[in-house]
Enzyme design. Structure first.
Site, PDB file in Angstrom:
ATOM      1  N   ALA A   1       0.820  -1.209   0.000  1.00  0.00           N
ATOM      2  CA  ALA A   1       0.000   0.000   0.000  1.00  0.00           C
ATOM      3  C   ALA A   1       0.856   1.261   0.000  1.00  0.00           C
ATOM      4  CB  ALA A   1      -0.936   0.002   1.214  1.00  0.00           C
TER       5      ALA A   1
ATOM      6  N   SER B   1       9.976   1.227   8.747  1.00  0.00           N
ATOM      7  CA  SER B   1      11.065   0.602   9.485  1.00  0.00           C
ATOM      8  C   SER B   1      11.319  -0.784   8.936  1.00  0.00           C
ATOM      9  CB  SER B   1      10.715   0.509  10.976  1.00  0.00           C
ATOM     10  OG  SER B   1      11.663  -0.276  11.669  1.00  0.00           O
TER      11      SER B   1
ATOM     12  N   VAL C   1       4.177 -14.233   0.391  1.00  0.00           N
ATOM     13  CA  VAL C   1       4.678 -15.202  -0.573  1.00  0.00           C
ATOM     14  C   VAL C   1       4.070 -15.000  -1.942  1.00  0.00           C
ATOM     15  CG1 VAL C   1       5.178 -16.960   1.134  1.00  0.00           C
ATOM     16  CG2 VAL C   1       2.898 -16.844   0.159  1.00  0.00           C
TER      17      VAL C   1
ATOM     18  N   LYS D   1      -2.801 -14.412 -14.842  1.00  0.00           N
ATOM     19  CA  LYS D   1      -3.991 -14.930 -14.166  1.00  0.00           C
ATOM     20  C   LYS D   1      -5.222 -14.656 -15.019  1.00  0.00           C
ATOM     21  CE  LYS D   1      -6.920 -14.187 -10.135  1.00  0.00           C
ATOM     22  NZ  LYS D   1      -7.121 -13.423  -8.887  1.00  0.00           N
TER      23      LYS D   1
ATOM     24  N   THR E   1      -9.161  -8.986  -4.103  1.00  0.00           N
ATOM     25  CA  THR E   1      -9.512  -7.569  -4.177  1.00  0.00           C
ATOM     26  C   THR E   1      -8.619  -6.670  -3.328  1.00  0.00           C
ATOM     27  OG1 THR E   1     -11.159  -7.976  -2.442  1.00  0.00           O
ATOM     28  CG2 THR E   1     -11.933  -7.964  -4.734  1.00  0.00           C
TER      29      THR E   1
END
Length: 530
Positions: A23, A47, A55, A86, A352
């Site tokens: 994000a 940090s 993964v 995909k 999503t």
């Protein structure tokens, strides 16, 4: 109506993103375009001691638009993130044990004479035809055969219906975007945040103080600090809306394995006794996980189910995560906008998580405030955010509600639960008439709802009368032709692995590197899961 005086905006001087991961660096990459005019600085504080864990990440097609907006070369991005393609998601054991279906990207067939294709299919089915609706979806047929080909401009019409997204390593994607953002002027600060200072006058966030004493002031703060919501919740107390009564899964385990067998161009979600397991194939390894409800299964049994369902031996110990499904009551408060896990969490059943980050960034760019953060902008952003979260929530709930499984207490609970009125109306209308309607720019298309509801065993009791009003013989011939063209196009496509090898294969030395680090980088990403 009284006209207000027109005044110049008070331009943002500094935007600070709190937290990295998927994000944070998606936001940094998008906002980096603001640094070009010299008025606005963009910084990010994170940090390394609070590392991301991931993964794999599965996405939906709008990710192409985000990458395209940033000017990212697709092949380079896929090489550096160990990505595969995909075409959809395969659902196993969701209606009844032994059943499986694919929710494909792209639609089914082509509408004819103003009547949606699936209505013609329902008419033929009522007459005894047993052709599956999936046979009219190129994404589904190609996925079943492990084939892939990019639909170029000069591609046949049938190939143009192929929609795709990606599987990639979320940690590598964040690193890729970090290089992109820093190359365009975003400044990264290393450190933990020890304090958040609020203004005594208006309650706006003034600054954050790092654990080494550095104070960083900004006009707009983007909270990407994960579940804890360091600013949006801990400082500004936005509140949290708990949706676990509809989505009771509250824990997850994740573990990587080596790749075995063909590199499938789809994600798999396999329903278990009290939740579901994901499988995400990347170039260098396969991401696996188990999302489950702790009131119906112990952590030890959930771990056993996950390990028993793996294709290959695990590369590390499964990594646990706890969560409460829901959303912040307000995702923008004062001068702080939350993204990713800081804004809420919906289990990653339909991939999503990344998209909700992307759409939050897109809304912010559209509604970018000045230093005053007009309350009208804030309210509209929160309204649209709530609407999208609720629409995605309903789509995920539908997978649980529309089941005929009765083999465990978990499936009996979700099958018999009361669902939101918005979802109940949609399911009831489809079950009665086969009709679906999208509202206010809903994320999932009618084709997506059709794939899931039919896949979960909800067959409409009738079909649209207009399907009988057209030339049935001609329509049937066209439908047969569509299925035949799709079979032929899929048969001519190269294998998924072969296409990747010629287009975006990661260097051999890069393939080995993440495996060596797998023991310290396992689980859901900092901002999303499957």
């Amino acid at each position: 109506m009284q006209m207000s005086e027109n005044t110049a905006p008070q331009a943002l001087r500094h935007i600070l993103i709190v937290g990295g991961g998927t994000a944070g660096w998606m936001a940094a990459a998008a906002l980096s375009r603001l640094t070009g005019h010299g008025q606005t600085r963009v910084s990010l504080v994170e940090s390394e001691a609070i590392g991301t864990v991931g993964v794999g990440e599965a996405t939906i097609p709008p990710i192409q638009s985000f990458n395209g907006l940033l000017g990212i070369d697709e092949a380079a991005f896929m090489r550096e993130t160990q990505a595969s393609f995909k075409l959809g998601i395969e659902f196993v054991n969701w209606d009844r044990i032994g059943d499986r279906y694919i929710h494909p990207f792209g639609g089914f067939g082509v509408d004819m004479e103003g009547v949606q294709f699936h209505q013609h299919w329902l008419r033929r089915r009522a007459g005894g035809d047993d052709t599956r609706l999936a046979d009219y979806s190129l994404c589904t047929v190609a996925a079943r055969q492990n084939r892939f080909l990019k639909p170029g401009r000069d591609a046949p019409t049938a190939l143009q219906s192929l929609k795709y997204a990606y599987h990639f390593d979320a940690g590598l994607y964040a690193a890729f975007l970090r290089r992109h953002a820093e190359g365009r002027g975003v400044v990264r600060h290393e450190g933990r945040i020890a304090d958040v200072a609020l203004s005594n006058e208006d309650g706006f966030v003034e600054a954050v103080t790092l654990d080494d004493g550095r104070r960083i002031e900004a006009d707009l703060f983007i909270d990407c600090s994960g579940f804890r919501g360091l600013i949006i919740e801990q400082a500004l107390q936005a509140g949290y809306e708990d949706w676990s009564h509809w989505l009771p899964c509250d824990r997850a385990l994740a573990v990587p394995t080596p790749n075995v067998g063909p590199l499938t161009p789809y994600t798999r979600a396999t329903a278990g006794s009290a939740g579901w397991r994901w499988r995400i194939p990347l170039q260098h390894r396969t991401g696996n996980g188990h999302v489950y409800c702790s009131t119906h299964i112990s952590d030890e049994t959930a771990r056993d189910e996950l390990l028993a369902g793996l294709d290959a031996p695990p590369l590390a110990e499964p990594r646990p995560l706890r969560f409460v499904t829901g959303r912040r009551k307000a995702q923008w408060v004062k001068n702080c906008v939350s993204l990713g896990l800081a804004s809420g969490f919906l289990e990653p059943l339909e991939s999503t998580s990344i998209h909700l980050i992307q759409s939050g960034i897109s809304r912010l760019m559209t509604m970018l405030p000045d230093r005053r953060c007009d309350p009208l902008l804030v309210a509209e952003y929160n309204r649209l955010s709530r609407q999208q979260f609720e629409q995605v929530r309903d789509f995920i709930i539908a997978h649980y509600k529309a089941t005929r499984r009765d083999d465990t207490a978990f499936w009996l609970q979700v099958r018999d639960m009361t669902i939101p009125d918005s979802l109940a109306r949609k399911i009831d209308l489809f079950a009665a008439t086969g009709r679906l309607f999208r509202y206010e720019d809903e994320l999932f298309s009618e084709a997506s709802w059709i794939a899931v509801l039919l896949g979960q065993g909800i067959i409409p009791r009738t079909y649209e009368p207009l399907a009988d009003a057209v030339d049935v013989t001609l329509t049937d011939r066209r439908m047969d032709a569509v299925a035949r063209v799709i079979r032929d196009v899929a048969a001519d496509m190269p294998g998924h692995e072969a296409f990747i090898a010629g287009y975006c294969a990661a260097p051999a030395q890069a393939l080995a590197l993440p495996l060596a680090k797998a023991s310290t980088k396992v689980g859901l990403s900092n901002d999303a899961a499957a």
